[in-house]
Enzyme design. Sequence first.
Site, PDB file in Angstrom:
ATOM      1  N   ARG A  96      46.741 -33.833 -21.430  1.00 14.21           N
ATOM      2  CA  ARG A  96      47.184 -33.651 -20.906  1.00 14.21           C
ATOM      3  C   ARG A  96      47.689 -35.216 -20.122  1.00 14.21           C
ATOM      4  O   ARG A  96      48.827 -35.473 -19.754  1.00 14.21           O
ATOM      5  CB  ARG A  96      46.236 -33.092 -19.921  1.00 14.21           C
ATOM      6  CG  ARG A  96      47.310 -32.400 -18.405  1.00 14.21           C
ATOM      7  CD  ARG A  96      46.445 -31.050 -17.472  1.00 14.21           C
ATOM      8  NE  ARG A  96      46.915 -30.626 -16.306  1.00 14.21           N
ATOM      9  CZ  ARG A  96      46.802 -30.433 -15.609  1.00 14.21           C
ATOM     10  NH1 ARG A  96      45.710 -30.286 -15.654  1.00 14.21           N
ATOM     11  NH2 ARG A  96      47.402 -30.173 -14.939  1.00 14.21           N
ATOM     12  N   HIS A 149      52.041 -35.721 -19.112  1.00 14.09           N
ATOM     13  CA  HIS A 149      52.402 -36.288 -17.635  1.00 14.09           C
ATOM     14  C   HIS A 149      52.571 -37.962 -17.629  1.00 14.09           C
ATOM     15  O   HIS A 149      53.543 -38.029 -16.694  1.00 14.09           O
ATOM     16  CB  HIS A 149      51.225 -36.395 -16.358  1.00 14.09           C
ATOM     17  CG  HIS A 149      51.104 -34.800 -15.999  1.00 14.09           C
ATOM     18  ND1 HIS A 149      50.505 -34.251 -15.074  1.00 14.09           N
ATOM     19  CD2 HIS A 149      50.571 -32.950 -16.936  1.00 14.09           C
ATOM     20  CE1 HIS A 149      50.452 -32.414 -14.826  1.00 14.09           C
ATOM     21  NE2 HIS A 149      50.519 -32.255 -16.133  1.00 14.09           N
ATOM     22  N   ASN A 193      49.781 -33.735 -10.288  1.00 16.89           N
ATOM     23  CA  ASN A 193      48.894 -34.942 -10.504  1.00 16.89           C
ATOM     24  C   ASN A 193      47.059 -34.740 -10.181  1.00 16.89           C
ATOM     25  O   ASN A 193      46.799 -35.297 -10.662  1.00 16.89           O
ATOM     26  CB  ASN A 193      49.316 -36.063 -10.879  1.00 16.89           C
ATOM     27  CG  ASN A 193      50.563 -36.255 -12.273  1.00 16.89           C
ATOM     28  OD1 ASN A 193      50.503 -34.915 -13.037  1.00 16.89           O
ATOM     29  ND2 ASN A 193      51.528 -37.423 -11.535  1.00 16.89           N
ATOM     30  N   HIS A 251      48.706 -26.858 -25.953  1.00 20.83           N
ATOM     31  CA  HIS A 251      47.718 -25.531 -25.434  1.00 20.83           C
ATOM     32  C   HIS A 251      46.432 -24.744 -25.867  1.00 20.83           C
ATOM     33  O   HIS A 251      45.527 -24.532 -25.309  1.00 20.83           O
ATOM     34  CB  HIS A 251      48.653 -24.280 -24.851  1.00 20.83           C
ATOM     35  CG  HIS A 251      49.360 -24.633 -23.031  1.00 20.83           C
ATOM     36  ND1 HIS A 251      49.845 -24.243 -22.932  1.00 20.83           N
ATOM     37  CD2 HIS A 251      49.133 -26.161 -22.511  1.00 20.83           C
ATOM     38  CE1 HIS A 251      50.764 -24.634 -21.641  1.00 20.83           C
ATOM     39  NE2 HIS A 251      50.271 -25.840 -21.691  1.00 20.83           N
TER      40      HIS A 251
END
Length: 323
Positions: free
Chosen positions: A58, A62, A90, A190
Amino acid sequence: MAVLLILFLVLLSSSASIESRLYTNYYSKSCPRFTQIVQDIVTNKQISTPTTAAATLRLFFHDCLHNGCDASVLVSSTPFNKAERDADINLSLPGDAFDVVVRAKTAVELACPGTVSCADILAVAARDLVTMMGGPYYNVPLGRRDGKSSRAAAVDGTLPLPTMTISQLINVFGSRGFSAQEMVALTGAHTIGFSHCKEFTAAIYNYSRAGQSDPEYNPRYAAGLRNACADFQKNPTLSVFNDIMTPNKFDNAYFQNLPKGLGLLKSDHALFNDPRTRPYVELYAKDQSKFFYAFARAMEKLSVYGIQTGRKGEIRRRCDEFN
């Protein structure tokens, strides 16, 4: 016409030269143990903290999707600058992801001072953890530089949100050169992810007069989520796995869950319901090897998106601050 042709060739050669500066054995002479050092660090961290893989993946997304893979998300804020990591979207990035990069950077600096960028460490750590969880191995070309800018204000609207429609998500990824199919493949991450309860509680509590939860959810699953998130208002850190079937294994179960109403987020349900993305969900649910191939290619593409090279970037001494 000749001028336009010359301009086109200059731009083409410039793009090609950027790509040519990255190659898989970039550190073979300057830091030959780099990949082994990172692998050892992430393996030990994942064993001691099993959520590290999902957290690091993740963090990588980002960093890269916002403005390229330049480790700008790792920079801490100062009294003079609010950095990316403190942008609202974030704030929920897990500390274990930052920690594994810091540990790897420290070990690499001891072996090869001032040689390896934080951006390369994050990219390799994410790949190694995906593989460790049972996912596909893919090549990570090396030679990125760390970015020299990190501003929270610049993050808004550049990253996908769980409440976005498919059209909005397609626009976010499309603006970075990714197709709808590549978006679906990347969303397959995911399979080892987790989400905070606050991101989906509106869909499982008092959804409408007709029912407690959004009818897109399997009723028993929705009831289980309400139970798991019962104290989310008192404890905003409460989270649940995105894939309830095999949360600790990188596989295609995430896609198999969606037709059964076992998607966690609004965007998960939308992937299955929208005709632009449903064929890819069904394809990857049916054939894990095709999902792995698509995910690996999309990750290779993402890992070189918006990279900094040469004097445009730097090799930070510490990942959380500029030199």
